[in-house]
Design a protein around this motif. Structure first.
Motif, short mmCIF file in Angstrom:
data_model
loop_
_atom_site.label_atom_id
_atom_site.label_comp_id
_atom_site.label_asym_id
_atom_site.label_seq_id
_atom_site.Cartn_x
_atom_site.Cartn_y
_atom_site.Cartn_z
N THR A 164 -6.06 15.50 -10.87
CA THR A 164 -6.03 15.71 -8.87
C THR A 164 -7.25 15.48 -9.07
O THR A 164 -7.31 15.76 -7.50
CB THR A 164 -5.28 17.31 -9.13
N ARG A 165 -8.73 15.51 -9.93
CA ARG A 165 -10.00 15.29 -9.28
C ARG A 165 -10.43 14.46 -9.49
O ARG A 165 -10.42 13.72 -9.95
CB ARG A 165 -10.28 17.13 -10.25
N ALA A 166 -10.87 13.88 -8.30
CA ALA A 166 -11.38 12.25 -8.18
C ALA A 166 -13.77 12.75 -8.99
O ALA A 166 -13.22 11.25 -10.04
CB ALA A 166 -12.19 11.90 -6.71
N ASP A 167 -13.85 14.37 -9.65
CA ASP A 167 -14.84 13.89 -10.49
C ASP A 167 -14.15 14.25 -12.14
O ASP A 167 -15.59 14.40 -13.12
CB ASP A 167 -16.06 15.23 -10.02
N ASP A 168 -13.16 14.20 -12.47
CA ASP A 168 -12.84 14.38 -13.91
C ASP A 168 -13.51 13.31 -14.28
O ASP A 168 -13.33 11.75 -14.13
CB ASP A 168 -10.72 14.12 -13.81
N PRO A 169 -14.41 13.90 -15.47
CA PRO A 169 -15.01 12.16 -16.27
C PRO A 169 -13.67 10.82 -16.89
O PRO A 169 -14.43 10.08 -17.41
CB PRO A 169 -15.28 13.03 -17.18
N PRO A 198 3.57 12.00 -0.38
CA PRO A 198 4.07 12.12 0.66
C PRO A 198 3.98 13.35 0.95
O PRO A 198 5.14 14.09 0.39
CB PRO A 198 4.30 11.61 1.21
N ALA A 199 3.26 13.82 1.87
CA ALA A 199 3.45 15.03 2.69
C ALA A 199 3.41 16.36 1.91
O ALA A 199 3.14 17.20 2.03
CB ALA A 199 4.65 15.36 3.07
N ILE A 200 2.77 16.35 0.47
CA ILE A 200 2.89 17.31 -0.83
C ILE A 200 1.08 17.81 -0.48
O ILE A 200 0.02 16.68 -0.52
CB ILE A 200 2.46 17.25 -1.68
N SER A 201 0.72 19.21 -0.18
CA SER A 201 -0.35 19.12 -0.16
C SER A 201 -1.04 19.96 -1.04
O SER A 201 -2.66 20.30 -1.26
CB SER A 201 -0.97 20.61 1.62
N LYS A 202 -0.61 20.14 -1.88
CA LYS A 202 -0.27 21.62 -2.75
C LYS A 202 -0.13 21.40 -4.27
O LYS A 202 1.27 21.20 -3.97
CB LYS A 202 -1.02 23.04 -2.73
N LEU A 203 -0.68 21.44 -5.44
CA LEU A 203 -0.04 21.11 -6.22
C LEU A 203 0.45 22.03 -7.62
O LEU A 203 -1.10 22.77 -7.36
CB LEU A 203 -0.15 20.45 -7.18
N PRO A 204 1.23 22.80 -8.10
CA PRO A 204 0.99 24.00 -9.24
C PRO A 204 -0.33 22.62 -10.86
O PRO A 204 -0.24 21.82 -10.77
CB PRO A 204 1.86 24.33 -9.97
N THR A 260 1.19 -1.02 0.06
CA THR A 260 -0.26 -0.24 0.07
C THR A 260 1.24 0.87 -0.22
O THR A 260 1.66 1.74 0.97
CB THR A 260 -0.85 0.17 1.05
N PRO A 261 0.85 2.27 -0.40
CA PRO A 261 1.20 3.80 -0.73
C PRO A 261 1.29 4.03 0.23
O PRO A 261 2.38 5.41 0.78
CB PRO A 261 0.77 3.99 -2.17
N PHE A 262 0.00 4.55 1.19
CA PHE A 262 0.10 4.57 2.04
C PHE A 262 0.22 4.08 3.41
O PHE A 262 -0.55 3.59 4.42
CB PHE A 262 -1.40 5.00 2.39
N ARG A 263 1.72 4.45 3.20
CA ARG A 263 2.34 2.72 5.01
C ARG A 263 3.20 3.45 5.39
O ARG A 263 3.79 4.79 5.59
CB ARG A 263 3.24 1.57 3.25
N SER A 264 3.52 3.15 6.38
CA SER A 264 4.66 2.94 7.53
C SER A 264 6.24 2.14 7.47
O SER A 264 6.38 1.79 6.35
CB SER A 264 3.63 2.44 9.16
N ALA A 265 7.04 2.37 8.07
CA ALA A 265 7.79 2.58 8.18
C ALA A 265 8.25 0.67 8.25
O ALA A 265 9.20 0.07 7.12
CB ALA A 265 8.93 2.25 9.09
N GLY A 308 -6.29 13.51 -5.35
CA GLY A 308 -6.58 14.41 -4.29
C GLY A 308 -5.96 14.26 -3.11
O GLY A 308 -5.26 13.64 -2.91
N LEU A 309 -6.37 14.45 -2.46
CA LEU A 309 -5.52 15.05 -0.80
C LEU A 309 -6.09 13.82 0.04
O LEU A 309 -7.03 13.63 -0.21
CB LEU A 309 -6.05 16.52 -0.07
N GLN A 310 -5.15 12.83 0.95
CA GLN A 310 -5.12 12.10 1.53
C GLN A 310 -4.02 11.72 1.94
O GLN A 310 -2.85 11.58 1.64
CB GLN A 310 -5.52 10.70 -0.03
N HIS A 311 -4.57 10.63 2.97
CA HIS A 311 -3.29 10.03 3.67
C HIS A 311 -2.29 11.71 4.22
O HIS A 311 -1.15 10.60 3.88
CB HIS A 311 -3.01 8.50 3.46
N GLY A 312 -2.74 11.92 4.19
CA GLY A 312 -1.20 13.62 4.57
C GLY A 312 -0.83 13.60 2.97
O GLY A 312 0.65 13.98 3.79
#
Length: 383
Positions: free
Chosen positions: A286-291, A273-279, A100-105, A232-236
């Motif tokens: 970057t959006r879940a509602d993209d067709p 990880p740790a990225i909250s905003k992208l240009p 899983t990409p949303f993972r710990s050490a 989009g944003l998730q898991h930090g």
């Protein structure tokens, strides 16, 4: 419609697969992670030797397509310089691990230990598609991802489960989990799980009546399956996708300017990880509602020699017709490589036209035959 050919193995870097547009070279980054330097290097190699895109796969790998036989040796040299090449084809094939990409050490430690053990000389060779899934973060992110031996978590803690069994054996922690996973793999080989053709999968082996020894079985139940993540944003961090999982090389290079930690996910997305905003970066979703999130498609004709019709152009044209929450799968043949499971709507290419399956898989019985791609109302009565 001609019968699709099941190859029984996946391409690698040492062992590429010939397709309609040249060689397909699959790059398997260690721990499904690339640094900024590696990302820039892959971007340059995809432009120099491939189509200028990198395909994100459901095994958390990246593929460079369209490679010529003449350019292939130089591409391998480039991958080796980036630290993205196994020692040989056997080590590359055995290292089939999805985490899983949303993972710990803990996950990284298990993946590293499993990688080392699978490369050991005393480890039997496993079939090309035989794989391991590490999915133990208090959720079950990878329930829909193919794997033969799964390290998971449930209410009772850590467990190791052979795919095909609903329950697994509880273990005390990461080290015990890796050791049990390897024991199950050795049992699979010793009990005849690999056929004369070199192929074999755990669930099929168990379905034929082979039973794991009591010491490798258990009654621990994994957590329920989580929903597949969206861009989009998730898991930090930030998850980003691209149409049909085709990542423009320039987009990967742009991401490398923002972070030194890019995770390749089995959802045909990247996780930062740790990225909250992208240009705004051309080619990224970057959006879940993209067709374009409502359609999936393989490379299709003429890029795949087994495909009998175009796929991606049609899927892109039909995407706005697909209702939110529904999924259209356009496939060039009945194998359904891009999405080998059920979809709300499936169009299967056959001799330049399409057969339609609803609420099923590409190999199921169609309800309509010989549909024409030029009919833009193709799905109006089905969405």
């Amino acid at each position: 419609m001609s019968e699709p050919v099941i190859r029984g193995w996946c391409p690698g870097a040492h062992r590429p697969m010939m397709s309609g547009d040249g060689l397909v070279v699959r790059v398997r980054p260690w721990l499904s992670r690339v640094t900024a330097k590696q990302a820039r290097g892959l971007s340059a190699l995809a432009v120099q030797f491939g189509t200028g895109f990198l395909e994100m796969t459901s095994r958390a790998n990246l593929q460079i397509r369209g490679v010529t036989e003449e350019g292939f040796p130089e591409l391998l040299t480039g991958l080796e310089a980036l630290g993205l090449l196994d020692n040989d084809v056997s080590a590359e094939s055995n290292r089939n691990i999805v985490t899983t990409p949303f993972r710990s050490a803990d996950h990284d430690a298990m993946a590293q230990a499993l990688t080392s053990a699978l490369a050991a000389q005393d480890m039997p060779k496993l079939p090309g598609k035989f794989g391991f899934v590490i999915d133990a973060e208090g959720r079950r992110d990878l329930a829909q991802i193919s794997g033969d031996i799964r390290i998971e978590q449930g209410e009772s803690g850590w467990l190791v489960r052979a795919n095909g069994n609903e329950t697994g054996r509880s273990v005390d922690g990461p080290e015990a989990a890796v050791e049990l996973a390897l024991e199950i793999a050795r049992w699979f080989v010793a009990s005849g799980g690999i056929g004369a053709d070199g192929r074999g999968r755990m669930a099929r082996h168990l379905a034929k009546g082979h039973m794991l020894p009591d010491a490798l079985m258990g009654d621990a139940t994994p957590f329920p399956a989580s929903d597949d993540p969206d861009p989009g944003l998730q898991h930090g961090g930030m998850a980003v996708s691209a149409s049909f999982g085709l990542l423009p090389a320039a987009a990967l290079a742009a991401l490398a300017d923002l972070t030194d930690d890019i995770l390749i996910t089995p959802f045909r997305m990247l996780f930062l990880p740790a990225i909250s905003k992208l240009p705004e970066i051309e080619g990224l979703i970057t959006r879940a509602d993209d067709p374009m999130r409502r359609v999936v498609a393989c490379s299709g004709a003429p890029y795949c020699p087994q495909a009998e019709a175009d796929t991606r152009l049609l899927a892109a044209r039909l995407a706005p017709q697909v209702e939110p929450g529904r999924l259209l799968h356009v496939t060039g043949c009945a194998k359904g490589c891009a999405h080998p499971m059920a979809s709300d709507l499936v169009l299967i290419g056959t001799q330049g036209k399409y057969n339609l399956v609803t609420d099923g898989c590409p190999w199921d019985q169609p309800i309509q035959f010989g549909l024409d791609a030029d009919d833009l109302s193709l799905l109006e009565s089905r969405t």
